[in-house]
Design an enzyme around this catalytic site. Sequence first.
Site, short mmCIF file in Angstrom:
data_model
loop_
_atom_site.label_atom_id
_atom_site.label_comp_id
_atom_site.label_asym_id
_atom_site.label_seq_id
_atom_site.Cartn_x
_atom_site.Cartn_y
_atom_site.Cartn_z
N PRO A 130 0.81 -1.23 0.00
CA PRO A 130 0.00 0.00 0.00
C PRO A 130 0.84 1.27 0.00
O PRO A 130 0.46 2.27 -0.60
CB PRO A 130 -0.83 -0.12 1.29
N TYR A 131 1.99 1.23 0.67
CA TYR A 131 2.89 2.39 0.71
C TYR A 131 3.40 2.71 -0.70
O TYR A 131 3.37 3.88 -1.13
CB TYR A 131 4.05 2.07 1.64
N TYR A 132 3.84 1.70 -1.42
CA TYR A 132 4.36 1.93 -2.77
C TYR A 132 3.25 2.34 -3.74
O TYR A 132 3.48 3.18 -4.62
CB TYR A 132 5.09 0.68 -3.28
N LYS A 135 2.64 6.02 -3.06
CA LYS A 135 3.73 6.85 -3.60
C LYS A 135 3.65 6.92 -5.12
O LYS A 135 3.82 7.99 -5.72
CB LYS A 135 5.08 6.29 -3.16
#
Length: 216
Positions: A130-132, A135
């Site tokens: 989810p972080y990538y 971003k």
Amino acid sequence: MKKVIVIGATGKIGKILSEKLSDEADFEIKAAFRNEDKKDFFEDRNIEFTILNLEDPVDKIAEAIEGADVVVFTAGSGGSTGPDKTLVVDLDGAVKSMEAAKKANVNRYVIVSAMKADNREMWDKSGIKPYYVAKHYADRVLKDIGLDYTIIRPGRLLDEDGTGKITTENPEKNKSVPREDVAAVIVEVLKNDNTIGKIVEFNQGDKEISEAIGNI
């Protein structure tokens, strides 16, 4: 003198960057963060600050950044929150701050992203997909929204003293970089208009930061 507002200034990179910018004669720094309980850090260093919640409407965020020349987005939901907050802060919060910059006529915008944010094959292996995803799509919006952008993409972040040296030519040769050096890269990016419209990927290396960024 450039007026720089640092969104997410209570984060690890944000704090270091705020201190570095406050020591620079060419910059006037304003720290922006959500939790007023963390203001002592900035009051102790005579750094101007404003309270800004990325879950607020775009108009309210625009009011907080009005008068700045540059927005630097270093905010993140942090490792202790779930994918929902990653979506709200790292993606929607970032995009709302871009929209607010447009509304407030702040044309220069620098965002801290992550190396390999465009590599979907790596996301599943990372354990923080989810972080990538956040971003990646925040970066895509930034490239299309019409701001003078620079996207900062460091590798794995380290909590240790900076070396003052990085590599941008072959950043995957090394896997990590101290947060202090990330903050130093941002300062150099703000000094160099050649970084406008660029993605700057880097890790620790053997070239002085000023030289590496000056030759982007």
